[in-house]
Design a protein around this motif. Structure first.
Motif, PDB file in Angstrom:
ATOM      1  N   PHE A 105       0.828  -1.201   0.000  1.00 18.35           N
ATOM      2  CA  PHE A 105       0.000   0.000   0.000  1.00 18.35           C
ATOM      3  C   PHE A 105       0.866   1.257   0.000  1.00 18.35           C
ATOM      4  O   PHE A 105       1.278   1.735   1.046  1.00 18.35           O
ATOM      5  N   PRO A 106       1.146   1.828  -1.186  1.00 22.46           N
ATOM      6  CA  PRO A 106       1.855   3.116  -1.230  1.00 22.46           C
ATOM      7  C   PRO A 106       0.927   4.217  -0.720  1.00 22.46           C
ATOM      8  O   PRO A 106      -0.175   4.388  -1.237  1.00 22.46           O
ATOM      9  N   LEU A 107       1.364   4.953   0.276  1.00 19.84           N
ATOM     10  CA  LEU A 107       0.497   5.947   0.911  1.00 19.84           C
ATOM     11  C   LEU A 107       0.499   7.271   0.157  1.00 19.84           C
ATOM     12  O   LEU A 107       0.775   8.340   0.721  1.00 19.84           O
ATOM     13  N   TYR A 108       0.187   7.203  -1.123  1.00 20.15           N
ATOM     14  CA  TYR A 108       0.066   8.382  -1.974  1.00 20.15           C
ATOM     15  C   TYR A 108      -1.345   8.405  -2.538  1.00 20.15           C
ATOM     16  O   TYR A 108      -1.697   7.555  -3.363  1.00 20.15           O
ATOM     17  N   PRO A 109      -2.183   9.350  -2.124  1.00 17.97           N
ATOM     18  CA  PRO A 109      -3.569   9.372  -2.608  1.00 17.97           C
ATOM     19  C   PRO A 109      -3.675   9.463  -4.127  1.00 17.97           C
ATOM     20  O   PRO A 109      -4.528   8.821  -4.730  1.00 17.97           O
ATOM     21  N   GLN A 110      -2.811  10.284  -4.749  1.00 20.62           N
ATOM     22  CA  GLN A 110      -2.830  10.439  -6.203  1.00 20.62           C
ATOM     23  C   GLN A 110      -1.672   9.617  -6.796  1.00 20.62           C
ATOM     24  O   GLN A 110      -0.558   9.645  -6.292  1.00 20.62           O
ATOM     25  N   TYR A 111      -1.955   8.932  -7.901  1.00 20.21           N
ATOM     26  CA  TYR A 111      -0.901   8.168  -8.553  1.00 20.21           C
ATOM     27  C   TYR A 111       0.106   9.101  -9.215  1.00 20.21           C
ATOM     28  O   TYR A 111      -0.258  10.080  -9.871  1.00 20.21           O
ATOM     29  N   PRO A 143     -14.311   7.952  -1.050  1.00 22.37           N
ATOM     30  CA  PRO A 143     -15.203   8.780  -0.232  1.00 22.37           C
ATOM     31  C   PRO A 143     -14.705   8.972   1.204  1.00 22.37           C
ATOM     32  O   PRO A 143     -14.846  10.065   1.774  1.00 22.37           O
ATOM     33  N   GLY A 144     -14.138   7.911   1.797  1.00 24.75           N
ATOM     34  CA  GLY A 144     -13.639   8.039   3.160  1.00 24.75           C
ATOM     35  C   GLY A 144     -12.475   9.000   3.264  1.00 24.75           C
ATOM     36  O   GLY A 144     -12.355   9.776   4.230  1.00 24.75           O
ATOM     37  N   TYR A 145     -11.607   8.964   2.281  1.00 23.43           N
ATOM     38  CA  TYR A 145     -10.460   9.877   2.250  1.00 23.43           C
ATOM     39  C   TYR A 145     -10.927  11.321   2.071  1.00 23.43           C
ATOM     40  O   TYR A 145     -10.456  12.231   2.775  1.00 23.43           O
ATOM     41  N   ILE A 146     -11.854  11.546   1.140  1.00 24.23           N
ATOM     42  CA  ILE A 146     -12.387  12.895   0.920  1.00 24.23           C
ATOM     43  C   ILE A 146     -13.073  13.404   2.183  1.00 24.23           C
ATOM     44  O   ILE A 146     -12.927  14.563   2.581  1.00 24.23           O
ATOM     45  N   GLU A 147     -13.819  12.527   2.849  1.00 19.79           N
ATOM     46  CA  GLU A 147     -14.497  12.912   4.088  1.00 19.79           C
ATOM     47  C   GLU A 147     -13.490  13.300   5.163  1.00 19.79           C
ATOM     48  O   GLU A 147     -13.675  14.302   5.879  1.00 19.79           O
ATOM     49  N   ALA A 148     -12.406  12.539   5.290  1.00 20.53           N
ATOM     50  CA  ALA A 148     -11.381  12.855   6.283  1.00 20.53           C
ATOM     51  C   ALA A 148     -10.737  14.212   5.999  1.00 20.53           C
ATOM     52  O   ALA A 148     -10.504  15.011   6.913  1.00 20.53           O
ATOM     53  N   LEU A 149     -10.440  14.485   4.721  1.00 19.25           N
ATOM     54  CA  LEU A 149      -9.877  15.783   4.344  1.00 19.25           C
ATOM     55  C   LEU A 149     -10.841  16.919   4.693  1.00 19.25           C
ATOM     56  O   LEU A 149     -10.443  17.933   5.270  1.00 19.25           O
ATOM     57  N   ALA A 150     -12.097  16.736   4.318  1.00 18.56           N
ATOM     58  CA  ALA A 150     -13.102  17.777   4.566  1.00 18.56           C
ATOM     59  C   ALA A 150     -13.254  18.042   6.058  1.00 18.56           C
ATOM     60  O   ALA A 150     -13.337  19.199   6.498  1.00 18.56           O
ATOM     61  N   GLN A 151     -13.289  16.985   6.849  1.00 20.74           N
ATOM     62  CA  GLN A 151     -13.425  17.153   8.297  1.00 20.74           C
ATOM     63  C   GLN A 151     -12.235  17.910   8.891  1.00 20.74           C
ATOM     64  O   GLN A 151     -12.399  18.713   9.806  1.00 20.74           O
ATOM     65  N   SER A 152     -11.051  17.655   8.358  1.00 19.29           N
ATOM     66  CA  SER A 152      -9.870  18.351   8.882  1.00 19.29           C
ATOM     67  C   SER A 152      -9.965  19.846   8.605  1.00 19.29           C
ATOM     68  O   SER A 152      -9.547  20.669   9.435  1.00 19.29           O
ATOM     69  N   ILE A 153     -10.509  20.207   7.459  1.00 19.64           N
ATOM     70  CA  ILE A 153     -10.685  21.624   7.124  1.00 19.64           C
ATOM     71  C   ILE A 153     -11.765  22.242   8.002  1.00 19.64           C
ATOM     72  O   ILE A 153     -11.594  23.333   8.555  1.00 19.64           O
ATOM     73  N   VAL A 187      -9.573   5.259   9.693  1.00 20.55           N
ATOM     74  CA  VAL A 187     -10.748   4.513   9.242  1.00 20.55           C
ATOM     75  C   VAL A 187     -10.734   4.381   7.724  1.00 20.55           C
ATOM     76  O   VAL A 187     -10.969   3.297   7.170  1.00 20.55           O
ATOM     77  N   ALA A 188     -10.437   5.480   7.023  1.00 18.43           N
ATOM     78  CA  ALA A 188     -10.419   5.456   5.558  1.00 18.43           C
ATOM     79  C   ALA A 188      -9.360   4.492   5.035  1.00 18.43           C
ATOM     80  O   ALA A 188      -9.635   3.668   4.153  1.00 18.43           O
ATOM     81  N   LEU A 189      -8.143   4.576   5.572  1.00 22.09           N
ATOM     82  CA  LEU A 189      -7.064   3.702   5.119  1.00 22.09           C
ATOM     83  C   LEU A 189      -7.379   2.237   5.430  1.00 22.09           C
ATOM     84  O   LEU A 189      -7.135   1.348   4.612  1.00 22.09           O
ATOM     85  N   ASP A 242     -10.323   0.869   5.761  1.00 20.75           N
ATOM     86  CA  ASP A 242     -11.394   0.401   4.873  1.00 20.75           C
ATOM     87  C   ASP A 242     -10.863   0.089   3.475  1.00 20.75           C
ATOM     88  O   ASP A 242     -11.292  -0.875   2.838  1.00 20.75           O
ATOM     89  N   ILE A 243      -9.927   0.901   3.010  1.00 20.79           N
ATOM     90  CA  ILE A 243      -9.304   0.648   1.703  1.00 20.79           C
ATOM     91  C   ILE A 243      -8.562  -0.691   1.743  1.00 20.79           C
ATOM     92  O   ILE A 243      -8.635  -1.495   0.812  1.00 20.79           O
ATOM     93  N   ILE A 244      -7.848  -0.925   2.829  1.00 18.23           N
ATOM     94  CA  ILE A 244      -7.111  -2.185   2.984  1.00 18.23           C
ATOM     95  C   ILE A 244      -8.071  -3.369   3.006  1.00 18.23           C
ATOM     96  O   ILE A 244      -7.861  -4.375   2.315  1.00 18.23           O
ATOM     97  N   LYS A 245      -9.133  -3.267   3.786  1.00 16.72           N
ATOM     98  CA  LYS A 245     -10.109  -4.362   3.871  1.00 16.72           C
ATOM     99  C   LYS A 245     -10.703  -4.668   2.510  1.00 16.72           C
ATOM    100  O   LYS A 245     -10.896  -5.833   2.148  1.00 16.72           O
ATOM    101  N   ASP A 246     -10.985  -3.629   1.746  1.00 16.59           N
ATOM    102  CA  ASP A 246     -11.553  -3.828   0.414  1.00 16.59           C
ATOM    103  C   ASP A 246     -10.566  -4.556  -0.491  1.00 16.59           C
ATOM    104  O   ASP A 246     -10.946  -5.437  -1.277  1.00 16.59           O
TER     105      ASP A 246
END
Length: 352
Positions: free
Chosen positions: A150-156, A191-201, A337-339, A341-345
Motif C-alpha cells: 500500500f503506497p500511501l500516496y492518494p494520487q498516482y 469517499p472516506g479519504y475525501i471525508e477525512a480531508l473535509a473534516q480536517s478543514i 478509518v479510511a485507510l 477500509d481501503i485495505i479491507k476492500d
C-alpha cells in the motif's frame, strides 16, 4: 526452529506434523527519511532519492556527474538544516517516521479487530530505512503467503506510487518462494479519504475567530513533461480538489489548486504555491489564507518546513497577515478509518 504459526491441519490425523499457517501481510509504504540530518546520512538519502530514474529521468551519463560532483556536495548541508528545524529531537527521528509508526500501529489495531492474528501489518520506506526489501523479507520469514502493498500516496504518480511499486517487486525478485502480491491503487477519489480531508478543514476553520479568505490546496509538483508523457498525477490532483470542494459545499472562489517543490530547470505544473500565495496577498489583497497538502499522507519536510516556513514567508512578505497550515491527516481517526477500509476492500478474496 518451528514457525510460531504452525498448527496441525484441521482434517489431518492426530499424528500429522504441524505446518505453518499462511498469514497475510499488509505493507504500508511512504517516501522515506534520512537517518539523521547530518552530512553523510543526508548525502546517502539524497543520492538514493535523486538517482531514482522515476524521479529524475535524465540519462545517467548526463545526470550523475552533476549529481555527484555538484548537488551532493552542497545540498546535504541545506537539506540537513531544513530537516534539523523540524526533527523530532526527543527520539532522534524525522516527523515522517514518527507519524508513519503511529499510523501503522493504529491500522494494525483496526485490522486485528477484524481479522485477528491472520494479518501482519508493517511499514517501509522507498528511500532510507526501514527499506522495502528488509520488510518484505521479514514478512516472508514470518509466514506471509500473501502481501498487500500500500503506497500511501492518494494520487498516482510515476515518481511516487510507481517507484514504490518498483521497489516492492524488486524485493520479491529476491525471494525463492514468492508470496502472492497485490498493490493498492490511488485513492484520491475514495469517499472516506475525501471525508477525512473535509473534516480536517472544517475542524481547523471551526477553531478560528476569522475564517481564511482562501484555501490553497497545494500538491507536490511534477514536470509538465511527465504529464505530457501520460502520467495521470495532475488529473488526479484536480479531481481531488473538485471532490473536496463539492463535499464542503464551496464554490471556485473559495479555494485554488497549486503545486510546490519545484526542482531543476524544467517547467513544472502550475501555479506554483510559493508564487500563488504571494499573488493572493499582493494582487487580490488577501490577508488571511489557509494551506492544505492532500498529496501527503503524513507531515514531512515538504509540509512542516516548505509550507509552514518558506511558503508562509512568501505570503507574509507580499503583505499577508494570517497564514494557517492545516496539518496532514496523519493518524487522525477519520484517516485511519479510511485507510483501513481501503485495505479491507483490497484484501477481499484473500481474507475476510
Amino acid at each position: 526452529m518451528q514457525n510460531a504459526n504452525a498448527t496441525r491441519p484441521e482434517h489431518g490425523p492426530a499424528d500429522h506434523p504441524k505446518v505453518a499457517r499462511g498469514k497475510t501481510g499488509v505493507l504500508l509504504a511512504n517516501l522515506g527519511t534520512p537517518d539523521s540530518y547530518t552530512y553523510w546520512p543526508m548525502r546517502r538519502y539524497l543520492n538514493q532519492f535523486l538517482s531514482d530514474k522515476r524521479v529524475i529521468d535524465y540519462p545517467a551519463w548526463k545526470w550523475q556527474p552533476i549529481l555527484q560532483a555538484i548537488i551532493l556536495t552542497k545540498r546535504p548541508f541545506s537539506s540537513g538544516e531544513a530537516y534539523k528545524s523540524i526533527w523530532n529531537h526527543d527520539i532522534d527521528e524525522s516527523p515522517l517516521l514518527t507519524i508513519t509508526k503511529a499510523q501503522t500501529a493504529r491500522i494494525e489495531e483496526t485490522l486485528a479487530e477484524a481479522f485477528g492474528s491472520d494479518v501482519m501489518v508493517d511499514f517501509c520506506m522507498r528511500y532510507g530505512n526501514p527499506s522495502t526489501e528488509s520488510k518484505v523479507r521479514e514478512m516472508v520469514a514470518a509466514g506471509c503467503e500473501r502481501i498487500l502493498f500500500f503506497p500511501l500516496y492518494p494520487q498516482y504518480g510515476g515518481a511516487t506510487t510507481a517507484t514504490a511499486n518498483d521497489e516492492f517487486f524488486r524485493a520479491l525478485m529476491k525471494e525463492k518462494w514468492q508470496p502472492a502480491a497485490r498493490t493498492v491503487a490511488a485513492y484520491y477519489d475514495n469517499p472516506g479519504y475525501i471525508e477525512a480531508l473535509a473534516q480536517s478543514i472544517e475542524t481547523a476553520y471551526g477553531a478560528m475567530e476569522e475564517k481564511p479568505e482562501k484555501l490553497v490546496v497545494s500538491y507536490h509538483g511534477m514536470p509538465i513533461r511527465y504529464l505530457e508523457e501520460g502520467d495521470p498525477y495532475h488529473c488526479h490532483c484536480m479531481k481531488n480538489t473538485r471532490l473536496l470542494k463539492e463535499r464542503l459545499g464551496w464554490d471556485d472562489t473559495q479555494l485554488v489548486t497549486t503545486f510546490q517543490s519545484q526542482f531543476g530547470p524544467e517547467e513544472w505544473l502550475q501555479p506554483y504555491t510559493v508564487e500563488e500565495v504571494a499573488r493572493l496577498a499582493r494582487e487580490e489583497g488577501k490577508t488571511r489564507i489557509a494551506v492544505i497538502a492532500p498529496a501527503f499522507s503524513a507531515d514531512c519536510i515538504e509540509t512542516l518546513e516548505e509550507i509552514n516556513e518558506e511558503i508562509k514567508e512568501s505570503f507574509e512578505e507580499a503583505g499577508g497577515e494570517d497564514f494557517t497550515y492545516i496539518p496532514c491527516l496523519n493518524d487522525d481517526d477519520a484517516h485511519i478509518v479510511a485507510l483501513s477500509d481501503i485495505i479491507k476492500d483490497n484484501l477481499k478474496g484473500w481474507i475476510g
